[in-house]
Design a protein around this motif. Structure first.
Motif, PDB file in Angstrom:
ATOM      1  N   TYR A 291       0.846  -1.190   0.000  1.00 40.59           N
ATOM      2  CA  TYR A 291       0.000   0.000   0.000  1.00 40.59           C
ATOM      3  C   TYR A 291       0.875   1.230   0.000  1.00 40.59           C
ATOM      4  N   PRO A 292       0.566   2.257  -0.727  1.00 41.39           N
ATOM      5  CA  PRO A 292      -0.445   2.259  -1.779  1.00 41.39           C
ATOM      6  C   PRO A 292       0.050   1.508  -3.016  1.00 41.39           C
ATOM      7  N   SER A 293      -0.875   1.194  -3.886  1.00 41.46           N
ATOM      8  CA  SER A 293      -0.515   0.474  -5.106  1.00 41.46           C
ATOM      9  C   SER A 293       0.369   1.351  -5.987  1.00 41.46           C
ATOM     10  N   ASN A 294       1.016   0.736  -6.948  1.00 41.55           N
ATOM     11  CA  ASN A 294       1.856   1.488  -7.884  1.00 41.55           C
ATOM     12  C   ASN A 294       1.044   2.557  -8.618  1.00 41.55           C
ATOM     13  N   GLY A 295      -0.172   2.230  -8.990  1.00 45.33           N
ATOM     14  CA  GLY A 295      -1.030   3.200  -9.662  1.00 45.33           C
ATOM     15  C   GLY A 295      -1.337   4.394  -8.773  1.00 45.33           C
ATOM     16  N   GLU A 296      -1.579   4.116  -7.488  1.00 46.78           N
ATOM     17  CA  GLU A 296      -1.836   5.218  -6.546  1.00 46.78           C
ATOM     18  C   GLU A 296      -0.585   6.074  -6.345  1.00 46.78           C
TER      19      GLU A 296
ATOM     20  N   GLY B   9       4.106  13.372 -12.346  1.00 46.97           N
ATOM     21  CA  GLY B   9       5.317  13.861 -13.003  1.00 46.97           C
ATOM     22  C   GLY B   9       6.605  13.239 -12.485  1.00 46.97           C
ATOM     23  N   GLU B  10       6.527  12.473 -11.401  1.00 44.51           N
ATOM     24  CA  GLU B  10       7.733  11.818 -10.867  1.00 44.51           C
ATOM     25  C   GLU B  10       7.953  10.501 -11.600  1.00 44.51           C
ATOM     26  N   PRO B  11       9.208  10.126 -11.799  1.00 44.24           N
ATOM     27  CA  PRO B  11       9.507   8.886 -12.532  1.00 44.24           C
ATOM     28  C   PRO B  11       9.413   7.655 -11.630  1.00 44.24           C
ATOM     29  N   ILE B  12       8.210   7.219 -11.310  1.00 44.52           N
ATOM     30  CA  ILE B  12       8.008   6.051 -10.450  1.00 44.52           C
ATOM     31  C   ILE B  12       8.375   4.796 -11.245  1.00 44.52           C
ATOM     32  N   THR B  13       9.270   3.980 -10.684  1.00 42.55           N
ATOM     33  CA  THR B  13       9.693   2.727 -11.324  1.00 42.55           C
ATOM     34  C   THR B  13       9.664   1.602 -10.295  1.00 42.55           C
ATOM     35  N   HIS B  14       9.844   0.380 -10.771  1.00 43.72           N
ATOM     36  CA  HIS B  14       9.939  -0.777  -9.871  1.00 43.72           C
ATOM     37  C   HIS B  14      11.083  -0.574  -8.877  1.00 43.72           C
ATOM     38  N   ASP B  15      12.170   0.045  -9.320  1.00 48.46           N
ATOM     39  CA  ASP B  15      13.348   0.218  -8.465  1.00 48.46           C
ATOM     40  C   ASP B  15      13.161   1.274  -7.380  1.00 48.46           C
ATOM     41  N   ASN B  16      12.271   2.259  -7.589  1.00 46.64           N
ATOM     42  CA  ASN B  16      12.156   3.333  -6.595  1.00 46.64           C
ATOM     43  C   ASN B  16      10.782   3.438  -5.939  1.00 46.64           C
ATOM     44  N   ALA B  17       9.846   2.565  -6.252  1.00 47.14           N
ATOM     45  CA  ALA B  17       8.493   2.660  -5.686  1.00 47.14           C
ATOM     46  C   ALA B  17       8.520   2.616  -4.159  1.00 47.14           C
ATOM     47  N   ALA B  18       9.350   1.769  -3.573  1.00 47.11           N
ATOM     48  CA  ALA B  18       9.439   1.691  -2.100  1.00 47.11           C
ATOM     49  C   ALA B  18       9.879   3.030  -1.522  1.00 47.11           C
ATOM     50  N   HIS B  19      10.728   3.743  -2.240  1.00 53.08           N
ATOM     51  CA  HIS B  19      11.213   5.036  -1.769  1.00 53.08           C
ATOM     52  C   HIS B  19      10.068   6.051  -1.724  1.00 53.08           C
ATOM     53  N   TYR B  20       9.199   6.029  -2.717  1.00 54.66           N
ATOM     54  CA  TYR B  20       8.052   6.938  -2.716  1.00 54.66           C
ATOM     55  C   TYR B  20       7.040   6.537  -1.650  1.00 54.66           C
TER      56      TYR B  20
ATOM     57  N   GLY C  46       7.910   5.321   1.179  1.00 54.16           N
ATOM     58  CA  GLY C  46       8.553   5.882   2.364  1.00 54.16           C
ATOM     59  C   GLY C  46       8.263   7.365   2.509  1.00 54.16           C
ATOM     60  N   ARG C  47       8.280   8.084   1.405  1.00 53.86           N
ATOM     61  CA  ARG C  47       7.991   9.525   1.464  1.00 53.86           C
ATOM     62  C   ARG C  47       6.594   9.786   2.009  1.00 53.86           C
ATOM     63  N   LEU C  48       5.641   8.924   1.669  1.00 58.01           N
ATOM     64  CA  LEU C  48       4.288   9.102   2.188  1.00 58.01           C
ATOM     65  C   LEU C  48       4.261   8.955   3.705  1.00 58.01           C
ATOM     66  N   ARG C  49       5.225   8.231   4.278  1.00 58.89           N
ATOM     67  CA  ARG C  49       5.362   8.093   5.735  1.00 58.89           C
ATOM     68  C   ARG C  49       6.351   9.123   6.299  1.00 58.89           C
ATOM     69  N   LYS C  50       6.803  10.058   5.431  1.00 58.52           N
ATOM     70  CA  LYS C  50       7.835  11.043   5.786  1.00 58.52           C
ATOM     71  C   LYS C  50       9.088  10.340   6.301  1.00 58.52           C
ATOM     72  N   GLN C  51       9.506   9.363   5.512  1.00 56.97           N
ATOM     73  CA  GLN C  51      10.689   8.571   5.818  1.00 56.97           C
ATOM     74  C   GLN C  51      11.566   8.545   4.566  1.00 56.97           C
ATOM     75  N   LEU C  52      12.795   9.059   4.680  1.00 55.80           N
ATOM     76  CA  LEU C  52      13.717   9.038   3.554  1.00 55.80           C
ATOM     77  C   LEU C  52      14.411   7.680   3.527  1.00 55.80           C
TER      78      LEU C  52
END
Length: 155
Positions: free
Chosen positions: A10-15, A22-33, A35-41
């Motif tokens: 959660y959230p899904s890749n589509g979400e 506009g951000e380049p969401i990929t399989h390699d960086n989805a976990a990082h985004y 984390g950002r939703l949890r305010k965690q770098l």
């Protein structure tokens, strides 16, 4: 097929794509985004050799292990490089009437581990190479964005 369905994080890749337009969401960086939703770098760290590496890649650049994990960092570090943008593409929250600061910070977790973002709440004259900074968060388009703020006395 055993009837087991792989649960999508959660959230899904589509979400994620919707939350970070506009951000380049990929399989390699989805976990990082996520984390950002949890305010965690998060920065990738190799589970085999313990080397941190950014930007996110599926394989450790040191030992070539595929055992890499998006791992939280403190966000504390020193400005390694800075630039002030006088113009650029339109972006919410970016005003080029005053040069917009972009810094690369060497994070305290490992020599050579660097992350690039902006500095918030500081006069441009106070942003210098070697200046200590800490991680903070700002909302942009309804999603958390990592920024740095100057650390120490007077910050």
């Amino acid at each position: 097929m055993t009837g087991h369905r792989r649960e999508e994080p959660y959230p899904s890749n589509g979400e994620l794509v919707q939350r970070f337009p506009g951000e380049p969401i990929t399989h390699d960086n989805a976990a990082h985004y996520r984390g950002r939703l949890r305010k965690q770098l998060l920065v990738n760290r190799c589970d085999d050799c313990a080397i941190w590496h950014a930007p996110p890649k599926p394989v450790c650049p040191e030992c070539w292990s595929a055992n890499v994990t998006a791992t939280p960092v403190t966000g504390n570090g020193e400005i390694f490089m800075n630039v002030f943008l006088h113009q650029g593409p339109p972006a919410p929250g970016v005003d080029y009437s005053t040069p917009y600061p972009v810094v690369t910070v060497e994070l305290e977790e490992q020599v050579g581990l660097r992350f690039t973002a902006t500095v918030a709440d500081a006069d441009n004259d106070d942003i210098r190479i070697g200046q200590a900074v800490r991680l903070d968060w700002r909302e942009r388009n309804g999603a958390p964005m990592p920024v740095f703020v100057l650390a120490g006395a007077g910050a």
